[in-house]
Scaffold this motif. Structure first.
Motif, mmCIF file in Angstrom:
data_model
loop_
_atom_site.group_PDB
_atom_site.id
_atom_site.type_symbol
_atom_site.label_atom_id
_atom_site.label_comp_id
_atom_site.label_asym_id
_atom_site.label_seq_id
_atom_site.Cartn_x
_atom_site.Cartn_y
_atom_site.Cartn_z
ATOM 1 N N ALA A 1 0.851 -1.188 0.000
ATOM 2 C CA ALA A 1 0.000 0.000 0.000
ATOM 3 C C ALA A 1 0.887 1.239 0.000
ATOM 4 O O ALA A 1 1.858 1.328 0.756
ATOM 5 C CB ALA A 1 -0.902 -0.006 1.224
ATOM 6 N N ARG A 2 0.549 2.201 -0.831
ATOM 7 C CA ARG A 2 1.355 3.421 -0.989
ATOM 8 C C ARG A 2 0.572 4.600 -0.416
ATOM 9 O O ARG A 2 -0.423 5.026 -0.996
ATOM 10 C CB ARG A 2 1.661 3.654 -2.464
ATOM 11 C CG ARG A 2 2.410 2.516 -3.156
ATOM 12 C CD ARG A 2 2.135 2.479 -4.642
ATOM 13 N NE ARG A 2 0.711 2.294 -4.899
ATOM 14 C CZ ARG A 2 0.150 2.381 -6.114
ATOM 15 N NH1 ARG A 2 0.881 2.659 -7.170
ATOM 16 N NH2 ARG A 2 -1.152 2.197 -6.263
ATOM 17 N N ILE A 3 1.064 5.112 0.705
ATOM 18 C CA ILE A 3 0.386 6.195 1.416
ATOM 19 C C ILE A 3 1.313 7.404 1.463
ATOM 20 O O ILE A 3 2.465 7.284 1.885
ATOM 21 C CB ILE A 3 0.028 5.757 2.848
ATOM 22 C CG1 ILE A 3 -0.836 4.483 2.817
ATOM 23 C CG2 ILE A 3 -0.682 6.871 3.598
ATOM 24 C CD1 ILE A 3 -0.957 3.794 4.167
ATOM 25 N N VAL A 4 0.845 8.548 1.030
ATOM 26 C CA VAL A 4 1.664 9.767 1.031
ATOM 27 C C VAL A 4 1.245 10.649 2.201
ATOM 28 O O VAL A 4 0.081 11.067 2.283
ATOM 29 C CB VAL A 4 1.508 10.544 -0.294
ATOM 30 C CG1 VAL A 4 2.280 11.864 -0.224
ATOM 31 C CG2 VAL A 4 2.010 9.700 -1.466
ATOM 32 N N ARG A 5 2.193 10.915 3.097
ATOM 33 C CA ARG A 5 1.903 11.858 4.189
ATOM 34 C C ARG A 5 2.314 13.263 3.756
ATOM 35 O O ARG A 5 3.484 13.534 3.499
ATOM 36 C CB ARG A 5 2.635 11.481 5.484
ATOM 37 C CG ARG A 5 2.294 12.467 6.610
ATOM 38 C CD ARG A 5 2.700 11.983 7.981
ATOM 39 N NE ARG A 5 4.127 12.116 8.230
ATOM 40 C CZ ARG A 5 4.687 11.968 9.437
ATOM 41 N NH1 ARG A 5 3.937 11.664 10.479
ATOM 42 N NH2 ARG A 5 5.991 12.087 9.582
ATOM 43 N N ILE A 6 1.338 14.129 3.698
ATOM 44 C CA ILE A 6 1.584 15.516 3.315
ATOM 45 C C ILE A 6 1.801 16.372 4.564
ATOM 46 O O ILE A 6 1.659 15.899 5.691
ATOM 47 C CB ILE A 6 0.409 16.076 2.495
ATOM 48 C CG1 ILE A 6 -0.865 16.123 3.347
ATOM 49 C CG2 ILE A 6 0.195 15.251 1.229
ATOM 50 C CD1 ILE A 6 -2.046 16.812 2.673
ATOM 51 N N ASN A 7 2.163 17.609 4.358
ATOM 52 C CA ASN A 7 2.219 18.569 5.458
ATOM 53 C C ASN A 7 0.799 19.049 5.765
ATOM 54 O O ASN A 7 -0.105 18.952 4.927
ATOM 55 C CB ASN A 7 3.109 19.749 5.079
ATOM 56 C CG ASN A 7 4.583 19.398 5.072
ATOM 57 O OD1 ASN A 7 5.257 19.477 6.094
ATOM 58 N ND2 ASN A 7 5.092 18.980 3.914
ATOM 59 N N GLY A 8 0.609 19.555 6.966
ATOM 60 C CA GLY A 8 -0.703 20.052 7.354
ATOM 61 C C GLY A 8 -1.183 21.147 6.425
ATOM 62 O O GLY A 8 -0.380 21.935 5.901
ATOM 63 N N LEU B 1 -2.266 10.778 3.621
ATOM 64 C CA LEU B 1 -2.267 10.834 5.088
ATOM 65 C C LEU B 1 -2.091 12.278 5.548
ATOM 66 O O LEU B 1 -1.103 12.934 5.211
ATOM 67 C CB LEU B 1 -1.138 9.956 5.623
ATOM 68 C CG LEU B 1 -0.835 9.982 7.119
ATOM 69 C CD1 LEU B 1 -2.046 9.554 7.942
ATOM 70 C CD2 LEU B 1 0.362 9.075 7.417
ATOM 71 N N LEU B 2 -3.054 12.750 6.329
ATOM 72 C CA LEU B 2 -3.015 14.125 6.844
ATOM 73 C C LEU B 2 -2.515 14.121 8.283
ATOM 74 O O LEU B 2 -3.055 13.396 9.123
ATOM 75 C CB LEU B 2 -4.414 14.737 6.785
ATOM 76 C CG LEU B 2 -4.534 16.227 7.149
ATOM 77 C CD1 LEU B 2 -3.766 17.089 6.145
ATOM 78 C CD2 LEU B 2 -6.002 16.648 7.198
ATOM 79 N N PRO B 3 -1.488 14.913 8.610
ATOM 80 C CA PRO B 3 -0.972 14.939 9.982
ATOM 81 C C PRO B 3 -1.857 15.746 10.922
ATOM 82 O O PRO B 3 -2.637 16.593 10.492
ATOM 83 C CB PRO B 3 0.397 15.598 9.826
ATOM 84 C CG PRO B 3 0.251 16.481 8.628
ATOM 85 C CD PRO B 3 -0.689 15.753 7.699
ATOM 86 N N LYS B 4 -1.732 15.418 12.210
ATOM 87 C CA LYS B 4 -2.379 16.166 13.296
ATOM 88 C C LYS B 4 -3.854 16.468 13.031
ATOM 89 O O LYS B 4 -4.319 17.598 13.196
ATOM 90 C CB LYS B 4 -1.602 17.439 13.583
ATOM 91 C CG LYS B 4 -0.232 17.179 14.209
ATOM 92 C CD LYS B 4 0.482 18.452 14.577
ATOM 93 C CE LYS B 4 1.776 18.150 15.324
ATOM 94 N NZ LYS B 4 2.722 17.286 14.594
ATOM 95 N N VAL B 5 -4.586 15.445 12.640
ATOM 96 C CA VAL B 5 -6.024 15.611 12.452
ATOM 97 C C VAL B 5 -6.697 15.702 13.814
ATOM 98 O O VAL B 5 -6.470 14.880 14.692
ATOM 99 C CB VAL B 5 -6.610 14.445 11.643
ATOM 100 C CG1 VAL B 5 -8.125 14.547 11.569
ATOM 101 C CG2 VAL B 5 -6.009 14.419 10.238
ATOM 102 N N GLU B 6 -7.517 16.712 13.986
ATOM 103 C CA GLU B 6 -8.252 16.905 15.235
ATOM 104 C C GLU B 6 -9.757 17.065 15.020
ATOM 105 O O GLU B 6 -10.539 16.868 15.946
ATOM 106 C CB GLU B 6 -7.718 18.131 15.980
ATOM 107 C CG GLU B 6 -6.279 17.986 16.449
ATOM 108 C CD GLU B 6 -5.802 19.179 17.252
ATOM 109 O OE1 GLU B 6 -5.064 18.982 18.233
ATOM 110 O OE2 GLU B 6 -6.174 20.325 16.888
ATOM 111 N N THR B 7 -10.136 17.413 13.787
ATOM 112 C CA THR B 7 -11.553 17.656 13.503
ATOM 113 C C THR B 7 -11.940 17.078 12.146
ATOM 114 O O THR B 7 -11.093 16.881 11.259
ATOM 115 C CB THR B 7 -11.867 19.160 13.486
ATOM 116 O OG1 THR B 7 -11.201 19.766 12.368
ATOM 117 C CG2 THR B 7 -11.432 19.832 14.782
ATOM 118 N N VAL B 8 -13.223 16.851 11.988
ATOM 119 C CA VAL B 8 -13.750 16.392 10.706
ATOM 120 C C VAL B 8 -13.544 17.459 9.630
ATOM 121 O O VAL B 8 -13.324 17.136 8.453
ATOM 122 C CB VAL B 8 -15.246 16.050 10.859
ATOM 123 C CG1 VAL B 8 -15.899 15.820 9.503
ATOM 124 C CG2 VAL B 8 -15.426 14.815 11.740
#
Length: 282
Positions: free
Chosen positions: A65-72, A94-101
């Motif tokens: 699986a290939r997942i790209v983590r971007i900057n916020g 992949l989104l970092p530091k998710v806190e809300t929908v």
């Protein structure tokens, strides 16, 4: 492989700016790769890293699986990362530091790809179910280093200070049918410590572990895969239950323990996971 069957035992972080590491990942026995545009890439290297990663993803990574983590999205680089990743040959963003929908909604407007969320702050723990409920979300990744920092907790091998947060996220992921992967183990030369933390995560219900070094892959793969005894038991449970049903009975007994529908369901998932792992290795 369906979402609940695809293995995520070993999920290795790879800096998107390192061509050699990007190439090496193709030969590692890992289930998934997180191509990192965030923490692993220096600010001045981020634009070039996007181009490097886009080029690397044009070549197959097999069944990984290939997942790209971007900057916020609240950073200087986030929106450009998101729009670039949307055009890359990757499986998810992949989104970092998710806190809300709302944060996931913003990313969803920029891409049609499945979304993943880094769960790494106290507020994320408290909002875990809302986040896991997002219709575009496919998986959650525990960011235990950042969580420990925000909690102000001390390191403990048993991770007692973060058990509440880990547990809330596992509950949310399972309630919503999403993948959940445990945080990294920083001491990459400490095999015994890694093995213990993998066992803890597996016992909690995690699907796998994020890794920071290829040397950690073998231990994670073993910890999060059904072993020979589990596979044997699963087969015997299914066989015994089917025989009991044929005789008009609702339960069976295996090794002195009752086997009901719920045990057979778990047994079938165990065998399916073993088959998926074998297929990925093949």
């Amino acid at each position: 492989m369906t979402l609940d069957i695809r293995p995520y035992r070993s999920v290795l972080y790879i800096p998107a700016s390192k061509e050699r590491a990007l190439e090496k990942a193709r030969s590692l026995p890992i289930d998934a790769v997180i191509f990192d545009l965030e923490d692993a890439v220096a600010p001045e290297e981020k634009p070039a890293a996007r181009a490097t990663l886009a080029e690397a993803l044009k070549t197959s990574y097999g069944g990984r699986a290939r997942i790209v983590r971007i900057n916020g999205l609240d950073t200087t680089w986030g929106e450009e990362d998101a729009r670039a990743a949307a055009q890359m040959a990757c499986d998810a963003i992949l989104l970092p530091k998710v806190e809300t929908v709302a944060q996931l909604d913003s990313l969803a407007q920029m891409t049609d790809k499945p979304l993943w969320a880094m769960m790494e702050t106290p507020l994320a723990m408290l909002n875990a179910h809302q986040i896991a409920s997002h219709p575009r979300l496919q998986g959650m990744v525990m960011g235990t280093n950042d969580l420990a920092k925000d909690l102000g907790s001390r390191f403990r091998a048993d991770r007692l200070p973060m058990q509440t947060g880990l547990g809330l996220c596992v509950l949310a992921a399972r309630a919503c049918g999403k993948v959940i992967v445990d945080g990294v183990y920083n001491a990459f030369k400490d095999d015994d410590g890694l093995r213990a933390e993998c066992a803890q995560g597996r016992d909690m219900g995690m699907d796998g572990k994020t890794l920071i070094h290829p040397a950690q892959v073998e231990i994670a793969n073993a910890a999060f895969a059904p072993d020979a005894a589990e596979i044997d038991l699963a087969r015997r449970q299914i066989e015994a239950f089917e025989q009991a049903q044929a005789q008009g009975q609702g339960v069976a007994v295996v090794d002195g323990k009752i086997v009901e529908n719920l045990h057979v369901d778990t047994a079938r998932k165990t065998l399916a996971k073993a088959e998926a792992i074998a297929a990925l290795a093949g």
